[in-house]
Design a protein around this motif. Structure first.
Motif, short mmCIF file in Angstrom:
data_model
loop_
_atom_site.label_atom_id
_atom_site.label_comp_id
_atom_site.label_asym_id
_atom_site.label_seq_id
_atom_site.Cartn_x
_atom_site.Cartn_y
_atom_site.Cartn_z
N TYR A 219 17.65 -49.95 -26.33
CA TYR A 219 18.35 -49.38 -27.48
C TYR A 219 17.42 -49.04 -28.64
CZ TYR A 219 22.35 -51.24 -24.93
OH TYR A 219 23.28 -51.51 -23.96
N LEU A 220 16.14 -49.42 -28.53
CA LEU A 220 15.19 -49.17 -29.62
C LEU A 220 14.08 -48.24 -29.17
CD1 LEU A 220 14.63 -52.73 -31.18
CD2 LEU A 220 15.89 -50.83 -32.20
N PRO A 221 13.60 -47.35 -30.07
CA PRO A 221 12.43 -46.53 -29.76
C PRO A 221 11.22 -47.43 -29.51
CG PRO A 221 13.52 -45.75 -31.77
CD PRO A 221 14.12 -47.08 -31.42
N VAL B 229 9.95 -51.28 -30.96
CA VAL B 229 9.72 -52.43 -30.08
C VAL B 229 8.32 -52.99 -30.33
CG1 VAL B 229 9.47 -53.18 -27.69
CG2 VAL B 229 11.32 -51.61 -28.31
N VAL B 230 7.33 -52.10 -30.42
CA VAL B 230 5.95 -52.53 -30.66
C VAL B 230 5.84 -53.18 -32.04
CG1 VAL B 230 3.58 -51.72 -31.02
CG2 VAL B 230 4.92 -50.84 -29.11
#
Length: 224
Positions: free
Chosen positions: A12-14, A18-19
């Motif tokens: 759900y996250l780009p 996430v990084v």
């Protein structure tokens, strides 16, 4: 760099988010230590991503004060200095005192019950002894107070300081000798809110923040 540093993918996250979350948590947990250099190539290889999301994450972490750009050296994890601690806690102290004053006046019965519930969760976390869990339940306890102010602008201002406050909160909680004192401070705040004693609540909150500053400042000096 810790060998435990791993990226947790989230559909759900780009990838850049996430990084960023992965590196942020690594800094807050101490897996990336204060003063440690952040090499884009090494981080990209370690996390199995390209350098672009690493670069974007480092830039965002710099804006939050967690990363410092050093001329001719590049990015490194920002050290916790006494000045940065004082700067953040001076602002936090004022905002927290205002928040507890408004919460005393405006929290309804359900909100006070929720604060009692969060205090019980905090107590359980202290008994379990996991620093990250203690920090998260401590933050959840304060969030109920912020919400209880019914002042969206105040909540927004506190949230703008959230990341920097979290780092000092975790540094404070690492000191196991202070955890029972933290529990007592929370109890004193809760009792004052329950009885709608504004001045007592403000004094309890001020003591709560002052003790954090004293303890973390002492830890900083010992690490120098």
């Amino acid at each position: 760099m810790s060998n435990d540093l791993k990226v947790n993918m989230n559909e759900y996250l780009p990838l850049r988010d996430v990084v960023f979350n992965t590196l942020r948590q690594a800094i807050l947990k101490g897996e990336l230590a204060p003063g440690e250099r952040l090499m884009e190539i090494q981080l990209a290889e370690r996390l199995g991503v390209s350098r672009t999301p690493i670069r974007e994450a480092i830039r965002k972490l710099e804006l939050e004060g967690l990363v410092l750009m050093v001329p001719r050296k590049g990015a490194e994890v920002a050290k916790i200095s006494e000045k940065s601690l004082r700067d953040v806690l001076e602002v936090r102290r004022s905002l927290e005192e205002l928040a507890i004053e408004l919460a005393c006046q405006r929290m309804n019965r359900e909100a006070v019950d929720e604060l009692e519930k969060k205090q019980e969760e905090f107590k359980n976390a202290v008994e379990n002894g996991n620093a990250m869990e203690i920090a998260e339940t401590d933050e959840a306890y304060h969030d109920v107070i912020y919400k209880g102010t019914c002042n969206d602008r105040l909540v927004q201002m506190i949230n703008n300081l959230r990341e920097q406050m979290y780092r000092y909160r975790l540094e404070y909680i690492k000191d196991e000798d202070k955890r029972q004192i933290l529990l007592l401070e929370h109890d004193n705040i809760l009792k004052a809110v329950r009885q709608r004693k504004v001045q007592e609540a403000k004094e309890a909150m001020r003591e709560h923040i002052d003790n954090q500053e004293i303890t973390v400042s002492k830890n900083i000096k010992e690490q120098e």
